[in-house]
Every structure is written in structure tokens, then in C-alpha cells.
Design a protein around this motif. Structure first.
Motif, PDB file in Angstrom:
ATOM      1  N   ASP A  96      34.249 -29.859 -10.347  1.00  0.00           N
ATOM      2  CA  ASP A  96      34.778 -30.449 -10.453  1.00  0.00           C
ATOM      3  C   ASP A  96      35.836 -30.914 -11.728  1.00  0.00           C
ATOM      4  O   ASP A  96      36.180 -31.015 -12.450  1.00  0.00           O
ATOM      5  CB  ASP A  96      34.599 -32.147 -11.231  1.00  0.00           C
ATOM      6  CG  ASP A  96      33.823 -32.665  -9.188  1.00  0.00           C
ATOM      7  OD1 ASP A  96      34.471 -31.748  -8.084  1.00  0.00           O
ATOM      8  OD2 ASP A  96      32.601 -33.535  -9.422  1.00  0.00           O
TER       9      ASP A  96
ATOM     10  N   GLU B 120      37.853 -25.896  -5.041  1.00  0.00           N
ATOM     11  CA  GLU B 120      36.995 -26.403  -3.657  1.00  0.00           C
ATOM     12  C   GLU B 120      38.100 -27.176  -3.152  1.00  0.00           C
ATOM     13  O   GLU B 120      39.467 -27.553  -3.484  1.00  0.00           O
ATOM     14  CB  GLU B 120      36.176 -27.333  -4.129  1.00  0.00           C
ATOM     15  CG  GLU B 120      36.130 -28.391  -5.378  1.00  0.00           C
ATOM     16  CD  GLU B 120      35.562 -29.150  -5.920  1.00  0.00           C
ATOM     17  OE1 GLU B 120      34.488 -29.224  -5.503  1.00  0.00           O
ATOM     18  OE2 GLU B 120      35.837 -30.415  -6.253  1.00  0.00           O
ATOM     19  N   GLY B 121      38.174 -27.779  -1.914  1.00  0.00           N
ATOM     20  CA  GLY B 121      39.336 -28.204  -1.123  1.00  0.00           C
ATOM     21  C   GLY B 121      40.460 -27.734  -0.425  1.00  0.00           C
ATOM     22  O   GLY B 121      41.419 -28.175  -0.726  1.00  0.00           O
TER      23      GLY B 121
ATOM     24  N   TYR C  22      38.186 -27.267   3.990  1.00  0.00           N
ATOM     25  CA  TYR C  22      38.248 -27.491   5.633  1.00  0.00           C
ATOM     26  C   TYR C  22      38.984 -26.419   6.844  1.00  0.00           C
ATOM     27  O   TYR C  22      38.339 -26.212   7.781  1.00  0.00           O
ATOM     28  CB  TYR C  22      39.283 -28.675   5.473  1.00  0.00           C
ATOM     29  CG  TYR C  22      38.254 -29.754   5.277  1.00  0.00           C
ATOM     30  CD1 TYR C  22      36.735 -29.797   4.733  1.00  0.00           C
ATOM     31  CD2 TYR C  22      38.656 -31.235   5.314  1.00  0.00           C
ATOM     32  CE1 TYR C  22      36.163 -31.036   4.196  1.00  0.00           C
ATOM     33  CE2 TYR C  22      37.939 -32.586   4.756  1.00  0.00           C
ATOM     34  CZ  TYR C  22      37.124 -32.050   4.847  1.00  0.00           C
ATOM     35  OH  TYR C  22      36.036 -33.405   4.209  1.00  0.00           O
TER      36      TYR C  22
ATOM     37  N   SER D 149      22.745 -34.398 -10.706  1.00  0.00           N
ATOM     38  CA  SER D 149      23.230 -35.267 -11.703  1.00  0.00           C
ATOM     39  C   SER D 149      22.572 -35.556 -13.327  1.00  0.00           C
ATOM     40  O   SER D 149      22.132 -34.485 -13.800  1.00  0.00           O
ATOM     41  CB  SER D 149      22.082 -36.437 -11.052  1.00  0.00           C
ATOM     42  OG  SER D 149      21.613 -37.158 -11.542  1.00  0.00           O
TER      43      SER D 149
ATOM     44  N   PRO E 102      31.465 -29.430   5.750  1.00  0.00           N
ATOM     45  CA  PRO E 102      29.832 -28.862   5.877  1.00  0.00           C
ATOM     46  C   PRO E 102      29.137 -29.333   6.866  1.00  0.00           C
ATOM     47  O   PRO E 102      29.706 -30.211   7.398  1.00  0.00           O
ATOM     48  CB  PRO E 102      29.700 -30.106   4.426  1.00  0.00           C
ATOM     49  CG  PRO E 102      31.033 -30.751   3.869  1.00  0.00           C
ATOM     50  CD  PRO E 102      32.019 -30.208   5.191  1.00  0.00           C
TER      51      PRO E 102
ATOM     52  N   VAL F  89      16.085 -32.196  -1.397  1.00  0.00           N
ATOM     53  CA  VAL F  89      17.739 -30.988  -1.623  1.00  0.00           C
ATOM     54  C   VAL F  89      17.294 -29.873  -2.022  1.00  0.00           C
ATOM     55  O   VAL F  89      17.729 -29.002  -1.744  1.00  0.00           O
ATOM     56  CB  VAL F  89      18.986 -31.944  -2.148  1.00  0.00           C
ATOM     57  CG1 VAL F  89      20.297 -30.979  -2.072  1.00  0.00           C
ATOM     58  CG2 VAL F  89      19.999 -33.158  -1.686  1.00  0.00           C
TER      59      VAL F  89
ATOM     60  N   GLU G  85      25.191 -26.995  -9.426  1.00  0.00           N
ATOM     61  CA  GLU G  85      26.236 -27.465  -9.853  1.00  0.00           C
ATOM     62  C   GLU G  85      26.328 -28.800 -11.256  1.00  0.00           C
ATOM     63  O   GLU G  85      26.096 -29.766 -10.352  1.00  0.00           O
ATOM     64  CB  GLU G  85      27.601 -27.968  -8.600  1.00  0.00           C
ATOM     65  CG  GLU G  85      27.835 -26.152  -7.851  1.00  0.00           C
ATOM     66  CD  GLU G  85      28.274 -26.537  -6.721  1.00  0.00           C
ATOM     67  OE1 GLU G  85      29.012 -27.428  -6.648  1.00  0.00           O
ATOM     68  OE2 GLU G  85      28.884 -25.708  -5.723  1.00  0.00           O
TER      69      GLU G  85
ATOM     70  N   ILE H  89      17.553 -40.527  -8.413  1.00  0.00           N
ATOM     71  CA  ILE H  89      18.066 -39.332  -7.731  1.00  0.00           C
ATOM     72  C   ILE H  89      16.939 -38.368  -7.933  1.00  0.00           C
ATOM     73  O   ILE H  89      17.537 -37.902  -6.740  1.00  0.00           O
ATOM     74  CB  ILE H  89      19.457 -39.769  -8.490  1.00  0.00           C
ATOM     75  CG1 ILE H  89      20.127 -38.451  -8.330  1.00  0.00           C
ATOM     76  CG2 ILE H  89      19.443 -38.982 -10.327  1.00  0.00           C
ATOM     77  CD1 ILE H  89      21.211 -38.641  -7.039  1.00  0.00           C
TER      78      ILE H  89
HETATM   79  P1  C2E Z   1      31.204 -32.003  -4.663  1.00  0.00           P
HETATM   80  O1  C2E Z   1      30.596 -31.728  -5.343  1.00  0.00           O
HETATM   81  O2  C2E Z   1      32.872 -32.176  -5.664  1.00  0.00           O
HETATM   82  O3  C2E Z   1      31.424 -31.749  -3.520  1.00  0.00           O
HETATM   83  C1  C2E Z   1      33.149 -31.890  -2.665  1.00  0.00           C
HETATM   84  C2  C2E Z   1      32.852 -32.179  -1.859  1.00  0.00           C
HETATM   85  O4  C2E Z   1      34.503 -31.956  -1.226  1.00  0.00           O
HETATM   86  C3  C2E Z   1      32.688 -32.999  -0.731  1.00  0.00           C
HETATM   87  O5  C2E Z   1      32.344 -34.425  -0.100  1.00  0.00           O
HETATM   88  C4  C2E Z   1      32.807 -32.083   0.326  1.00  0.00           C
HETATM   89  O6  C2E Z   1      32.637 -32.226   1.999  1.00  0.00           O
HETATM   90  C5  C2E Z   1      34.500 -32.556   0.138  1.00  0.00           C
HETATM   91  N1  C2E Z   1      35.574 -31.547   0.754  1.00  0.00           N
HETATM   92  C6  C2E Z   1      34.979 -29.953   0.759  1.00  0.00           C
HETATM   93  N2  C2E Z   1      36.154 -29.028   1.429  1.00  0.00           N
HETATM   94  C7  C2E Z   1      37.201 -30.160   1.939  1.00  0.00           C
HETATM   95  C8  C2E Z   1      38.801 -30.167   1.745  1.00  0.00           C
HETATM   96  O7  C2E Z   1      39.445 -29.023   2.436  1.00  0.00           O
HETATM   97  N3  C2E Z   1      39.219 -31.300   2.413  1.00  0.00           N
HETATM   98  C9  C2E Z   1      38.666 -32.411   1.674  1.00  0.00           C
HETATM   99  N4  C2E Z   1      39.447 -33.477   1.589  1.00  0.00           N
HETATM  100  N5  C2E Z   1      37.203 -32.971   1.006  1.00  0.00           N
HETATM  101  C10 C2E Z   1      36.754 -31.371   0.926  1.00  0.00           C
HETATM  102  P2  C2E Z   1      31.112 -34.712  -0.528  1.00  0.00           P
HETATM  103  O8  C2E Z   1      30.235 -34.437   0.368  1.00  0.00           O
HETATM  104  O9  C2E Z   1      31.334 -36.744   0.383  1.00  0.00           O
HETATM  105  O10 C2E Z   1      30.641 -35.016  -1.932  1.00  0.00           O
HETATM  106  C11 C2E Z   1      30.632 -35.661  -2.583  1.00  0.00           C
HETATM  107  C12 C2E Z   1      30.296 -35.599  -4.078  1.00  0.00           C
HETATM  108  O11 C2E Z   1      28.639 -36.026  -4.014  1.00  0.00           O
HETATM  109  C13 C2E Z   1      30.286 -34.381  -4.321  1.00  0.00           C
HETATM  110  O12 C2E Z   1      31.154 -33.979  -4.798  1.00  0.00           O
HETATM  111  C14 C2E Z   1      28.708 -34.338  -5.013  1.00  0.00           C
HETATM  112  O13 C2E Z   1      29.541 -34.705  -6.382  1.00  0.00           O
HETATM  113  C15 C2E Z   1      28.086 -35.307  -4.257  1.00  0.00           C
HETATM  114  N6  C2E Z   1      26.985 -35.036  -4.136  1.00  0.00           N
HETATM  115  C16 C2E Z   1      26.390 -34.053  -2.585  1.00  0.00           C
HETATM  116  N7  C2E Z   1      25.202 -33.559  -2.413  1.00  0.00           N
HETATM  117  C17 C2E Z   1      24.853 -34.447  -3.766  1.00  0.00           C
HETATM  118  C18 C2E Z   1      23.273 -34.096  -4.201  1.00  0.00           C
HETATM  119  O14 C2E Z   1      22.448 -33.715  -3.075  1.00  0.00           O
HETATM  120  N8  C2E Z   1      23.252 -34.878  -5.590  1.00  0.00           N
HETATM  121  C19 C2E Z   1      24.057 -34.618  -6.108  1.00  0.00           C
HETATM  122  N9  C2E Z   1      23.205 -35.513  -7.020  1.00  0.00           N
HETATM  123  N10 C2E Z   1      25.318 -34.934  -5.822  1.00  0.00           N
HETATM  124  C20 C2E Z   1      25.533 -34.805  -4.274  1.00  0.00           C
END
Ligand code: C2E
Ligand code: MG
Ligand code: MG
Ligand code: MG
Length: 292
Positions: free
Chosen positions: A180, A236-237, A258, A119, A263, A94, A149, A87
């Protein structure tokens, strides 16, 4: 072949492996090449102040435009990269993109922050804070415009190792956010031991809250605790105006979801900002310093 670039025994391909395991193996062996080849994209989702309507910044969320599997969400490949210790390259990529973005905004007189997800691996890497420090200097980015975060589980995985690393990151002037919150340990005590600036209430908790905002126990508790500890609280969300209004009445600080924007690639994010500023007028100060 899948096994070609594999250099550790745990990655060795076995015919008995399931389709999913093989795909995960494929991801981990391809990540460096994917980064070099420009398949890894960073999308940005706005973080907005509920009291002023200001766009304070954005969270960087990674996407993989895979030549064979198409657009991949991070949940599909991040866990495999974490498990196999690959990772780091992604995190650095990023971070690099995020700092470039902040520097680009500053050139346009836009002062906004970027949040990068970390991570557990980065929190076990004693060289990481130094890497961050030199990246900040290289890009001429004020540290307070960068947020990391971290999830509670990432911190708790090896707490004794993680704490000093989080402390050193914070000492650089970078902001620390607990992601989270409400899902894992949610131990209120450990928040006191950590140099935390922000806490993000988990999307699942916000979804439940949206279903019955009258029953706001957890959200209320996190807000009260967070504010007592002097933290900024993010929801969030957030997907609908009712939830936003309920959060306003509970004095939540920042929202993401959303309802405001998905994003977006950097260009589209810029367009979103511009149209929002046009609609709401400069008085909402999308381009001002965050007062958090
Ligand atoms: P996270 O950091 O908790 O990011 C929030 C997730 O919720 C994101 O999913 C985002 O697209 C989604 N989200 C935001 N607003 C809403 C909403 O209103 N409704 C719904 N249903 N979803 C919403 P995403 O982009 O799929 O990312 C999932 C997880 O992946 C992230 O959770 C984070 O833990 C991880 N992640 C993403 N980018 C990175 C990165 O560069 N490095 C690491 N280590 N983890 C990452
Ligand atoms: Mg996050
Ligand atoms: Mg989250
Ligand atoms: Mg998450």
C-alpha cells in the motif's frame, strides 16, 4: 452467546453496543474456533513479471466462510482481530497454509513464491521470527520463496520495536515487501532504514493512474525511487490492458490485478496457471525461477 468465550474486559458485551461493534466482538471471539473448523480459507492472486510474463508467485489473501454471515472479506474482520490482539492465530494459519502451498508446488517442480500479509501485531512480537524460522524448516521451504507484505503504518506504529523484528525476518532470508505504498507516511527516508526488497504501489494510486496515465507523477516517482534503492516495484489493482501498457512503458517490474486474475482458491489457481501455460506456451516460463 457472544460473551461466553470472552476473556478480556474490552470484549465484554454491553447492550448499548451498536450492531457493528457486536459483530466485531463476535468475530474476535470466534476466530480460533473458525480456524479449527476450516472456515478460514486462503485465496491466491498471481504476481506476474511485466518483462517476461512469468508468474512469480501469489499473494495469500484470507477469506472467512462464516456459518452465519456468509463469505467475509478481510477488511470486515481483520481490523477487529488486530485491535483485540487476536490476529496472531490467523497470521500463523495463513503462514502455515502458504508454506504448505509452496512445498506442494516444489513437489510438482514448480518454484513460485507466496506473499503473506502481516499486521502490526506480528511486528511487535519478538517471538515471531523464530516461529517463522521453524515453520520454514518444518516445511522444507527455501526462505526466499516466502515474502512478507507489511504496510508502512504497521511498521511506524511502534517503529523501534518493529525494526529489529523486520531485520530478523530478513536475516532468515525471507523477502520483505512494503504494501500500500503511497497511502500512508510514504516516507522515502524510512525505506532506507528497513531491509526492504519490494515496494507495492497502492491500488488507489494505480486506479488514479489508470484514469489519467499521462499524469503519472506518483507512479513514476515510486518507480524511480524504488529502482534507485534496488527494490522490485509492484503495481497492485491493475484492471485493464491500457494500465498494464502504461506500466510496461514506465518499466514497472511486477503486476497484480483483476486483469490477470482475482484471488482464487488453490485448486482454481492451479487451473488458471495450467490454462495460462497452455495458452501462452511454456516459453513464458510460468514455472521458472523468478529473476527479480
Ligand atoms: P492488500 O494486501 O493490499 O491486498 C490487495 C487487495 O486488493 C485484496 O483485497 C485484493 O483482492 C484486492 N485486489 C487485487 N487486485 C484487484 C483489482 O484489480 N481490483 C480491485 N478492485 N481489487 C483488487 P482483499 O483480499 O479484500 O484484502 C484486503 C486487505 O486485507 C489486504 O490488502 C490486506 O491488507 C488484508 N489481508 C488479507 N489477507 C490478510 C492476512 O492473511 N493477514 C493480514 N494481516 N491481512 C490480510
Ligand atoms: Mg498485500
Ligand atoms: Mg496492498
Ligand atoms: Mg491493503
Amino acid at each position: 452467546g457472544v460473551a461466553r468465550s470472552v476473556d478480556r474486559p474490552v470484549h465484554v458485551y454491553r447492550p448499548s453496543m451498536g450492531v457493528e461493534a457486536r459483530r466485531q466482538l463476535e468475530f474476535t471471539s470466534q476466530i480460533r474456533e473458525a480456524i479449527a473448523d476450516g472456515q478460514i480459507h486462503v485465496h491466491y492472486q498471481p504476481k506476474i513479471s511485466l518483462s517476461s510474463g512469468q508468474v512469480l508467485g501469489a499473494e495469500a489473501l484470507v477469506r472467512w466462510q462464516h456459518p452465519h454471515y456468509g463469505a467475509l472479506r478481510p477488511d470486515v474482520f481483520i481490523p477487529a482481530l488486530e485491535r483485540t490482539g487476536r490476529i496472531g492465530a490467523l497470521t500463523e494459519h495463513v503462514l502455515e497454509q502458504g508454506l504448505r502451498t509452496i512445498a506442494g508446488w516444489l513437489e510438482q517442480q514448480v518454484r513460485m513464491s507466496v506473499a503473506v500479509n502481516l499486521s502490526a501485531r506480528s511486528l511487535a512480537d519478538s517471538g515471531f521470527p523464530e516461529l517463522v524460522g521453524s515453520a520454514l524448516r518444518e516445511h522444507g521451504v527455501p526462505p526466499e520463496l516466502l515474502t512478507f507484505e507489511l504496510t508502512e503504518s504497521a511498521v511506524m506504529e511502534d517503529r523501534d520495536r518493529a525494526l529489529p523484528i523486520v531485520q530478523r525476518l530478513h536475516d532468515l532470508g525471507v523477502r520483505i515487501s512494503i504494501d500500500d505504498f503511497g497511502t500512508g507516511y510514504s516516507s522515502l527516508a524510512y525505506l532506507r532504514d528497513l531491509p526492504v526488497d519490494e515496494v507495492k504501489i497502492d491500488r488507489g494510486c494505480i486506479a488514479e493512474f489508470a484514469g489519467s496515465p499521462g499524469d503519472s507523477g506518483l507512479v513514476r516517482t515510486v518507480l524511480a525511487l524504488g529502482h534507485t534503492l534496488g527494490l522490485v516495484v509492484v503495481a497492485e489493482g491493475v484492471e485493464d490492458p491500457q494500465t498494464r501498457d502504461a506500466l510496461i512503458s514506465l518499466e514497472c517490474d511486477i503486476v497484480q490485478g483483476y486483469l490477470y486474475s482475482r484471488p482464487l482458491p488453490l485448486d482454481a489457481f492451479g487451473e488458471w496457471l495450467t490454462s495460462r501455460t497452455r495458452l501462452t506456451g511454456p516459453a513464458t516460463g510460468a514455472y521458472r525461477v523468478p529473476v527479480v
